[in-house]
Design an enzyme around this catalytic site. Structure first.
Site, mmCIF file in Angstrom:
data_model
loop_
_atom_site.group_PDB
_atom_site.id
_atom_site.type_symbol
_atom_site.label_atom_id
_atom_site.label_comp_id
_atom_site.label_asym_id
_atom_site.label_seq_id
_atom_site.Cartn_x
_atom_site.Cartn_y
_atom_site.Cartn_z
ATOM 1 N N GLU A 1 6.336 -5.453 1.648
ATOM 2 C CA GLU A 1 5.878 -4.138 0.878
ATOM 3 C C GLU A 1 6.794 -3.033 1.111
ATOM 4 O OE1 GLU A 1 1.860 -2.976 1.508
ATOM 5 O OE2 GLU A 1 2.255 -1.488 -0.192
ATOM 6 N N LYS B 1 5.709 -6.994 -2.593
ATOM 7 C CA LYS B 1 4.695 -5.836 -3.023
ATOM 8 C C LYS B 1 5.540 -4.771 -3.408
ATOM 9 C CE LYS B 1 0.245 -3.745 -1.832
ATOM 10 N NZ LYS B 1 -0.857 -3.855 -1.366
HETATM 11 C C1 5MM Z 1 0.576 1.672 -0.471
HETATM 12 O O1 5MM Z 1 -0.667 1.160 0.113
HETATM 13 C C2 5MM Z 1 -1.275 -0.400 -0.318
HETATM 14 C C3 5MM Z 1 -1.417 -0.623 -1.611
HETATM 15 O O2 5MM Z 1 -2.479 0.707 -2.083
HETATM 16 P P1 5MM Z 1 -2.356 1.354 -3.175
HETATM 17 O O3 5MM Z 1 -2.506 0.500 -4.260
HETATM 18 O O4 5MM Z 1 -3.807 2.221 -3.133
HETATM 19 O O5 5MM Z 1 -1.337 1.989 -3.140
HETATM 20 C C4 5MM Z 1 -2.172 -0.653 0.807
HETATM 21 O O6 5MM Z 1 -2.491 -1.941 0.910
HETATM 22 C C5 5MM Z 1 -1.938 0.228 2.098
HETATM 23 O O7 5MM Z 1 -0.975 -0.463 2.638
HETATM 24 C C6 5MM Z 1 -3.274 0.265 2.858
HETATM 25 O O8 5MM Z 1 -4.093 1.075 1.856
HETATM 26 C C7 5MM Z 1 -3.102 0.546 4.168
HETATM 27 O O9 5MM Z 1 -2.769 1.725 4.389
HETATM 28 P P2 5MM Z 1 -2.560 2.415 5.682
HETATM 29 O O10 5MM Z 1 -1.507 3.774 5.533
HETATM 30 O O11 5MM Z 1 -3.994 2.641 6.277
HETATM 31 O O12 5MM Z 1 -1.773 1.481 6.707
#
Ligand code: 5MM
Length: 341
Positions: free
Chosen positions: A177, A219
């Protein structure tokens, strides 16, 4: 695990009409989201929220897998069944976030590098034992004055590739990602340039680290205008520029692509995914979703930490999962937003 098993897991995660529920918020991020709704971020409230998400009736109609956080994968539903075991029974593949977060990159003000490689081999073995079949690592690229730098992009791409190789050694499918943040006033064309540079560097590093692309899922963020850019690109422009950028940089044998929503509105995240799939039927890889906020937000607002709201919240999650599952086939239209959840 053999290559065939890795390919099988990857294919199942990006199967037609389904996508991924990202519910891997670290405790600080979960705390921020709860705080906005006036929910206290206790271990039990986080568990109850994740139980609500995973026990949504028929969720597996549109959700192939869900990404858990370290705390979550060790938790259980109220009857004592561990989450990962419960998911397996429901036909939802358990995944796990294994990075330990984006930290300031020394020597590069305003830029981040994601950490978590130390001890990763051992952690992957443990997560595999608990039931994880895929993993996720998020790198963060910021667009700003004079950034991103090559140094930041390279450091993050290298870490993503080292992580992915360790996952495959453990028989776990890596989700790679690289998120180009939506924050800022940059144009969609600046986002294209940065996303293109990031993806080309990531795939060069994956190759250098001998990562098997048919056992890997990307991702990415979409190619989109910055949140504060006065000129916001249309749905069609986002779809066209995102697909062009993917075709330019991504080898055909990658198992699949599951976008993050990255702060887009729920409706826009769905419309963009739909437009890509409706306009491009002949892409080399399935394009689907791996959303957190754009799937969870309406349900979280309705739940508000109260047991009596759980069923209504689950209906909203199911509705968004259905709309995004439909968008992954290019069959969504705006009128579906108004259908009763
Ligand atoms: C970019 O964040 C990931 C996808 O979420 P969105 O669709 O809300 O953008 C998400 O998987 C993210 O990696 C997790 O929420 C974990 O984030 P943190 O900052 O807690 O590691």
């Amino acid at each position: 695990m053999t290559l065939q098993e890795l390919q099988g897991t990857a294919k199942a995660v990006v199967t037609a009409g389904k996508g991924i529920l990202a519910m891997d918020e670290s405790n600080p991020t979960c705390g921020k989201r709860f705080k906005k709704m006036g929910i206290e971020s206790t271990v039990e409230n986080r568990r109850a929220w994740r139980e609500l998400l995973l026990t949504t009736p028929n969720l597996s109609n549109f959700i192939s897998g869900a990404i858990l956080y370290d705390e979550t994968i060790r938790q259980s539903i109220a009857d004592g069944t561990p989450f990962a075991q419960y998911m397996g029974k429901q036909g939802i593949i358990p995944g796990i976030k294994v990075d330990t977060g984006a930290k300031d990159l020394a020597g590069f003000p305003g830029e981040k590098v994601t950490e978590g490689l130390d001890g990763l081999r051992e952690r992957l073995a443990e997560y595999k034992g608990i039931g994880a079949r895929f993993a996720k690592w998020r790198a963060v690229i910021t667009i700003g004055n004079g950034i991103p730098s090559n140094g930041c992009i390279h450091a993050n791409a290298h870490a993503l590739a080292r992580y992915a190789a360790l996952c495959q050694e453990a028989g776990i499918v890596p989700i790679v990602e690289p998120e180009v943040l939506i924050d800022g006033d940059h144009t969609i064309d600046r986002c294209y340039e940065v996303t293109s540079e990031t993806l080309s560097t990531v795939f060069a590093e994956l190759k250098a680290q001998r990562v098997l692309l048919d056992g890997t899922i990307l991702k990415p963020s979409m190619v989109i205008s910055g949140l504060d850019c006065p000129q916001q690109a249309s749905v069609e422009e986002v779809a066209e520029k995102t697909v062009r950028c993917l075709l330019k940089n991504i080898p055909k044998n990658l198992a699949g692509i599951a976008f993050l929503s990255g702060g887009q509105s729920n409706e826009r995240a769905t419309a963009h995914l739909n437009a890509m799939n409706a306009r491009h039927k002949d892409l080399p890889w399935p394009l689907t979703f791996s959303y957190a906020r754009a799937l969870q937000q309406p349900a979280l607002e309705t739940w508000s930490g109260k047991k009596e709201n759980a069923a209504a919240a689950q209906k909203l999650l199911y509705h968004r999962a259905k709309l995004n599952g439909t968008a992954s086939m290019g069959q969504y239209n705006e009128t579906m937003e108004k259908e009763a959840a």
